[in-house]
Design a protein around this motif. Structure first.
Motif, PDB file in Angstrom:
ATOM      1  N   UNK A  74       0.874  -1.171   0.000  1.00 26.89           N
ATOM      2  CA  UNK A  74       0.000   0.000   0.000  1.00 26.89           C
ATOM      3  C   UNK A  74       0.908   1.217   0.000  1.00 26.89           C
ATOM      4  N   UNK A  75       1.158   1.762  -1.177  1.00 27.83           N
ATOM      5  CA  UNK A  75       2.178   2.797  -1.286  1.00 27.83           C
ATOM      6  C   UNK A  75       1.784   3.868  -2.293  1.00 27.83           C
ATOM      7  N   UNK A  76       2.154   5.093  -1.974  1.00 22.70           N
ATOM      8  CA  UNK A  76       2.120   6.188  -2.930  1.00 22.70           C
ATOM      9  C   UNK A  76       3.499   6.303  -3.579  1.00 22.70           C
ATOM     10  N   UNK A  77       3.520   6.720  -4.833  1.00 25.64           N
ATOM     11  CA  UNK A  77       4.795   6.945  -5.507  1.00 25.64           C
ATOM     12  C   UNK A  77       5.186   8.411  -5.372  1.00 25.64           C
ATOM     13  N   UNK A  78       6.484   8.625  -5.261  1.00 25.46           N
ATOM     14  CA  UNK A  78       7.049   9.958  -5.090  1.00 25.46           C
ATOM     15  C   UNK A  78       8.227  10.123  -6.048  1.00 25.46           C
ATOM     16  N   UNK A  79       8.717  11.349  -6.259  1.00 25.95           N
ATOM     17  CA  UNK A  79       9.767  11.570  -7.272  1.00 25.95           C
ATOM     18  C   UNK A  79      11.006  10.698  -7.114  1.00 25.95           C
ATOM     19  N   UNK A  97      12.848   6.780 -10.255  1.00 26.91           N
ATOM     20  CA  UNK A  97      12.563   8.210 -10.403  1.00 26.91           C
ATOM     21  C   UNK A  97      11.213   8.368 -11.098  1.00 26.91           C
ATOM     22  N   UNK A  98      10.413   9.264 -10.596  1.00 25.34           N
ATOM     23  CA  UNK A  98       9.109   9.526 -11.184  1.00 25.34           C
ATOM     24  C   UNK A  98       8.939  11.024 -11.387  1.00 25.34           C
ATOM     25  N   UNK A  99       8.439  11.388 -12.558  1.00 22.81           N
ATOM     26  CA  UNK A  99       8.173  12.792 -12.826  1.00 22.81           C
ATOM     27  C   UNK A  99       7.137  13.309 -11.847  1.00 22.81           C
ATOM     28  N   UNK A 100       7.308  14.558 -11.456  1.00 25.69           N
ATOM     29  CA  UNK A 100       6.412  15.121 -10.449  1.00 25.69           C
ATOM     30  C   UNK A 100       4.945  15.018 -10.867  1.00 25.69           C
ATOM     31  N   UNK A 101       4.661  15.146 -12.165  1.00 20.78           N
ATOM     32  CA  UNK A 101       3.290  15.067 -12.640  1.00 20.78           C
ATOM     33  C   UNK A 101       2.684  13.682 -12.537  1.00 20.78           C
ATOM     34  N   UNK A 102       3.538  12.636 -12.361  1.00 22.20           N
ATOM     35  CA  UNK A 102       3.030  11.281 -12.228  1.00 22.20           C
ATOM     36  C   UNK A 102       2.500  11.021 -10.827  1.00 22.20           C
ATOM     37  N   UNK A 103       2.995  11.786  -9.862  1.00 21.95           N
ATOM     38  CA  UNK A 103       2.769  11.423  -8.466  1.00 21.95           C
ATOM     39  C   UNK A 103       1.627  12.226  -7.841  1.00 21.95           C
ATOM     40  N   UNK A 135      10.836   2.655  -0.404  1.00 24.27           N
ATOM     41  CA  UNK A 135      11.161   3.819   0.393  1.00 24.27           C
ATOM     42  C   UNK A 135      11.091   5.080  -0.447  1.00 24.27           C
ATOM     43  N   UNK A 136      10.504   6.124   0.110  1.00 17.06           N
ATOM     44  CA  UNK A 136      10.626   7.455  -0.471  1.00 17.06           C
ATOM     45  C   UNK A 136      11.819   8.134   0.185  1.00 17.06           C
ATOM     46  N   UNK A 137      12.742   8.635  -0.616  1.00 15.21           N
ATOM     47  CA  UNK A 137      13.936   9.296  -0.089  1.00 15.21           C
ATOM     48  C   UNK A 137      13.980  10.733  -0.607  1.00 15.21           C
ATOM     49  N   UNK A 138      14.681  11.585   0.142  1.00 11.63           N
ATOM     50  CA  UNK A 138      14.744  12.994  -0.228  1.00 11.63           C
ATOM     51  C   UNK A 138      15.634  13.244  -1.430  1.00 11.63           C
TER      52      UNK A 138
END
Length: 530
Positions: free
Chosen positions: A446-451, A524-530, A497-500
């Protein structure tokens, strides 16, 4: 009546098409940036080739501009993110110059093999140095093609007509497509070891930039000849010069360079180098094709609202957009995640739409999945051209709709079958509009994707979390979120893991060395994807 500006030299037929379709058109070429900025506010459409630079400053002054059309494939001269932010559609014509560019690559290979430019200059000078220019035959030689897409496949066809053996490396080239082309698919190291000639036809991405360098040149057979009619960034020019100086590389033929226009270059003047000023698309026929195509595309968009070969606009009607928008984000996330996880050629893609998702127009969603899947190794991929690109690479795409989604109200499942494995990802929407990844490789999540994210596959044993935290902490990398999943106690497990900030390769190696770690992947995910 919509109004279009043609700001670069192109076939007069482009202006004729606009006028015939009922679009007002001005042809103003060789404008300075200040002149273009001063007049661009009067136009609904802008048609360019490569000379006009469509910068953020130009776009900021384009109050009426709705569409930018590039007569050709590359949009390096157009700031696409800036255009997107202003709601301006950017289109190109990706197939108009394929034959011309492929023929130029073949011409460069002939020139290199027979030293034609050097012999021409010598003969014009009255030297008659017949014994100096000893060439090599192409027949019977092995041509290695890096990037066997639209242009590369045409080069392969022409080379086979010259009785060359053709081998190819392309992560998206399936065995079926390779068989249809009559080429042998090989890995990159094998291509370097076997090829007498190497022709580059890949886009400049993070995966391909500098693919010809000192390390890869050392793997090539002595006397190799290299042709680049794709992108200058594919070649480390200093390393290529060293290979030419040592004689390990017998010659190079280059139509593109790291910095263009290339009026000075360390390779200029070398006796075993053939150069041309980015002429790959420079034929009458190709320029006619791309000019006519871009005029038709812009006219259709301005008059009918239809979108063809857009780089930054999904093919979705205004009525469908409110319901589709959350699913579009989920589709992009699933495709992008899968595209970064797979490492071999894709054979098939299956997308299952369940529950509420099954009642939607899923074609644009499937296109977005394919866009995310293909994007890591390709440029100019979008939801409009992604299905065509997948078809050209022999990827079978299927959609399945199910009225029920198990315990969830809605679910989208993506299964990607490659040459060596099958990968399944599942996602859903939380609160009706928030994408969530709920399964990765059969493991609940159960996860959200981040950049910036880190995916760790491991054996389910104690100590992993502490080890990960220690390695990342010592590297000064902060963990923002931490998601865990496993198939059973003591079985297979995943940490997402989401990392800074993205970990360096050295940090990833430290994680790989931890006990029970099976695989580590920086995502890596584009900001618009997340």
């Amino acid at each position: 009546m919509p109004k279009v500006l043609i700001s670069d030299d192109m076939s007069p037929q482009a202006a004729e098409i606009f006028r015939a379709r009922g679009v007002d058109v001005d042809v103003k070429t060789n404008l300075s940036p200040a002149e273009l900025k001063a007049c661009i506010g009067d136009y609904d459409g802008l048609t360019v080739r490569s000379a006009t630079k469509v910068t953020p400053e130009i776009i900021a002054a384009a109050d009426r501009l709705r569409v930018i059309g590039r007569a050709g494939i590359g949009v390096d001269n157009v700031d696409v993110p800036a255009a997107t932010a202003r709601g301006i559609v950017v289109m190109n014509t990706p197939f108009g110059n394929s034959i011309t560019t492929a023929e130029h690559a073949i011409a460069m290979m002939f020139a290199l093999a027979r030293q034609i430019p050097q012999a021409n200059a010598s003969t014009h000078a009255g030297k008659w140095e017949k014994s100096k220019f000893m060439g090599v035959e192409l027949a019977g030689k092995t041509l290695g093609i890096i990037g066997c897409g639209n242009i590369g496949s045409i080069v392969a066809d022409r080379a086979q007509g010259l009785k060359m053996r053709v081998i190819a490396h392309d992560p998206y080239l399936t065995p079926a497509r390779a068989e249809a082309l009559g080429v042998e698919k090989v890995d990159l190291d094998q291509l370097f070891r076997r090829a007498d000639f190497i022709s580059l036809h890949a886009p400049a991405t993070d995966a391909t930039r500098g693919i010809i360098n000192a390390e890869t040149i050392a793997k090539m057979r002595p006397g190799v000849r290299i042709i680049n009619c794709a992108r200058g960034a594919l070649v480390n020019e200093a390393d290529l010069k060293a290979g030419l100086d040592s004689g390990h590389v017998a010659g190079a033929a280059l139509d593109v360079f790291a910095q263009e226009p290339a009026k000075q270059n360390i390779l200029f003047g070398m006796p075993n180098v053939v150069v041309t000023p980015h002429l790959g698309a420079s034929t009458v026929e190709a320029q006619e094709k791309v000019a006519l195509q871009v005029a038709e595309q812009l006219a259709d968009f301005l008059l009918k609202g239809s979108v063809v070969n857009a780089l930054n606009m999904p093919s979705v009607s205004a009525e469908e957009m409110p319901r589709l928008r959350p699913y579009m984000g989920l589709a992009r996330q699933l495709g992008s995640l899968a595209g970064q996880l797979i490492e071999s050629a894709v054979r098939s893609v299956t997308i299952e739409y369940e529950g509420h998702a099954a009642a939607l127009n899923v074609k644009p969603l499937t296109a977005l999945v394919l866009e995310g899947l293909l994007a890591p190794l390709m440029v100019s991929v979008n939801m409009v051209n992604a299905p065509t690109l997948a078809l050209a690479r022999g990827i079978a795409v299927s959609e399945v709709k199910r009225e029920q989604a198990g315990s969830l109200q809605t679910r989208v499942t993506l299964t990607v079958v490659t040459e060596v494995q099958s990968r399944t990802l599942r996602g859903t929407l939380v609160n009706g509009d928030q994408p969530r990844i709920v399964e990765i490789k059969g493991i609940p999540m159960d996860a959200q994707l981040h950049p910036a994210m880190l995916l760790v596959t491991n054996n389910d044993r104690p100590g992993l979390i502490g080890g990960l935290g220690t390695v990342l902490g010592n590297a000064g990398i902060n963990i923002a979120t931490f998601h865990l999943g496993r198939d059973r106690p003591g079985g297979n497990a995943i940490a997402l893991l989401e990392v800074d900030e993205p970990p360096s390769e050295a940090v990833l190696d430290q994680i790989r060395a931890l006990p029970n770690v099976v695989r580590v992947k920086s995502l890596r995910f584009a900001a618009g994807f997340c």
